[in-house]
Design a protein around this motif. Structure first.
Motif, mmCIF file in Angstrom:
data_model
loop_
_atom_site.group_PDB
_atom_site.id
_atom_site.type_symbol
_atom_site.label_atom_id
_atom_site.label_comp_id
_atom_site.label_asym_id
_atom_site.label_seq_id
_atom_site.Cartn_x
_atom_site.Cartn_y
_atom_site.Cartn_z
ATOM 1 N N UNK A 1 0.839 -1.199 0.000
ATOM 2 C CA UNK A 1 0.000 0.000 0.000
ATOM 3 C C UNK A 1 0.869 1.242 0.000
ATOM 4 N N UNK A 2 0.504 2.191 -0.854
ATOM 5 C CA UNK A 2 1.205 3.477 -0.876
ATOM 6 C C UNK A 2 1.094 4.139 0.496
ATOM 7 N N UNK A 3 2.174 4.729 0.951
ATOM 8 C CA UNK A 3 2.168 5.418 2.238
ATOM 9 C C UNK A 3 1.282 6.659 2.171
ATOM 10 N N UNK A 4 1.307 7.369 1.068
ATOM 11 C CA UNK A 4 0.597 8.634 0.941
ATOM 12 C C UNK A 4 -0.811 8.520 0.353
ATOM 13 N N UNK A 5 -1.180 7.364 -0.213
ATOM 14 C CA UNK A 5 -2.477 7.206 -0.851
ATOM 15 C C UNK A 5 -3.055 5.836 -0.520
ATOM 16 N N UNK A 6 -4.211 5.546 -1.107
ATOM 17 C CA UNK A 6 -4.882 4.271 -0.869
ATOM 18 C C UNK A 6 -4.541 3.208 -1.906
ATOM 19 N N UNK A 7 -3.822 3.602 -2.950
ATOM 20 C CA UNK A 7 -3.522 2.655 -4.027
ATOM 21 C C UNK A 7 -2.656 1.517 -3.505
ATOM 22 N N UNK B 73 0.264 -1.273 -12.645
ATOM 23 C CA UNK B 73 -0.325 -2.417 -11.944
ATOM 24 C C UNK B 73 -1.025 -2.080 -10.635
ATOM 25 N N UNK B 74 -0.970 -0.831 -10.217
ATOM 26 C CA UNK B 74 -1.606 -0.445 -8.958
ATOM 27 C C UNK B 74 -3.123 -0.466 -9.069
ATOM 28 N N UNK B 75 -3.767 -0.776 -7.954
ATOM 29 C CA UNK B 75 -5.229 -0.818 -7.900
ATOM 30 C C UNK B 75 -5.704 -0.083 -6.648
ATOM 31 N N UNK B 76 -6.961 0.322 -6.687
ATOM 32 C CA UNK B 76 -7.568 0.937 -5.514
ATOM 33 C C UNK B 76 -8.415 -0.123 -4.802
ATOM 34 N N UNK B 77 -8.536 -0.030 -3.494
ATOM 35 C CA UNK B 77 -9.292 -1.036 -2.745
ATOM 36 C C UNK B 77 -10.724 -1.171 -3.248
ATOM 37 N N UNK B 78 -11.259 -2.373 -3.184
ATOM 38 C CA UNK B 78 -12.613 -2.676 -3.662
ATOM 39 C C UNK B 78 -13.671 -1.929 -2.875
ATOM 40 N N UNK B 79 -13.368 -1.489 -1.682
ATOM 41 C CA UNK B 79 -14.363 -0.800 -0.861
ATOM 42 C C UNK B 79 -14.890 0.454 -1.558
ATOM 43 N N UNK B 80 -14.045 1.075 -2.388
ATOM 44 C CA UNK B 80 -14.494 2.255 -3.122
ATOM 45 C C UNK B 80 -15.601 1.890 -4.110
ATOM 46 N N UNK B 81 -15.486 0.744 -4.742
ATOM 47 C CA UNK B 81 -16.506 0.298 -5.691
ATOM 48 C C UNK B 81 -17.816 0.046 -4.950
ATOM 49 N N UNK B 82 -17.751 -0.580 -3.795
ATOM 50 C CA UNK B 82 -18.944 -0.838 -2.992
ATOM 51 C C UNK B 82 -19.596 0.484 -2.603
ATOM 52 N N UNK B 83 -18.795 1.457 -2.171
ATOM 53 C CA UNK B 83 -19.333 2.751 -1.787
ATOM 54 C C UNK B 83 -20.001 3.429 -2.973
ATOM 55 N N UNK B 84 -19.386 3.364 -4.150
ATOM 56 C CA UNK B 84 -19.988 3.969 -5.340
ATOM 57 C C UNK B 84 -21.326 3.302 -5.659
ATOM 58 N N UNK B 85 -21.398 1.978 -5.516
ATOM 59 C CA UNK B 85 -22.644 1.266 -5.785
ATOM 60 C C UNK B 85 -23.724 1.682 -4.794
ATOM 61 N N UNK B 86 -23.334 1.880 -3.522
ATOM 62 C CA UNK B 86 -24.290 2.326 -2.522
ATOM 63 C C UNK B 86 -24.777 3.734 -2.842
#
Length: 158
Positions: free
Chosen positions: A23-29, A128-141
């Protein structure tokens, strides 16, 4: 270079490999790297504070670097080619710098033992970096509110 930390090690249900998430220290990626179970256990053991009576392979490498007058400064995951990650160990020895080619899994296991930073090249994280899946869940909500609203509209259709 982007500084990362070991966020988690996950088990794959589809293969005997493990995924280490950096995990990036400065971001969520995050950067997922699939590694063999042996290296995953070596990383996890160090993070959990397990101390065997005799040095494990990565402890041996750390001890060899020190015995030869070197000091591991950091590890860098520096390339991604054909879906294979590459890394280097950045060692200072007698006023010179030595970059040693290594697998990322071994590099990470050594870095956690030596308590040195882990970095990822920007182009590798961008590829190759990705963002946590929780963001997708939040967007769906968030979209569910609009979906509910649209479903309550009376458009005069029968």
């Amino acid at each position: 270079m982007i500084r990362v930390t070991v966020d988690t090690i996950r088990i794959s249900l589809k293969s005997p490999e493990r995924a280490v998430l950096l995990k990036e220290v400065e971001q969520e990626r995050q950067l997922p790297i699939f590694i063999h179970a042996t290296e995953a256990e070596a990383i996890a053991a160090e993070l959990e504070g397990y101390r065997p009576q005799r040095p494990l392979t990565h402890d041996l490498l750390k001890n060899c670097i020190a015995a030869l007058g070197g000091e591991l400064q950091y590890v860098l995951i520096n390339d991604l080619r054909d879906n294979i990650f590459y890394a280097v160990l950045h060692v200072e020895q007698a006023h010179r710098t030595i970059d040693i080619d290594a697998r990322p899994s071994d590099s990470i296991a050594l870095a956690v033992r030596a308590r040195v930073p882990i970095y990822v090249a920007e182009e590798v994280m961008d590829a190759a970096g990705v963002y946590p899946a929780i963001e997708v869940v939040q967007e769906q909500e968030d979209l569910a509110v609009f979906r509910d609203f649209v479903e309550t509209l009376d458009l005069g259709e029968e």
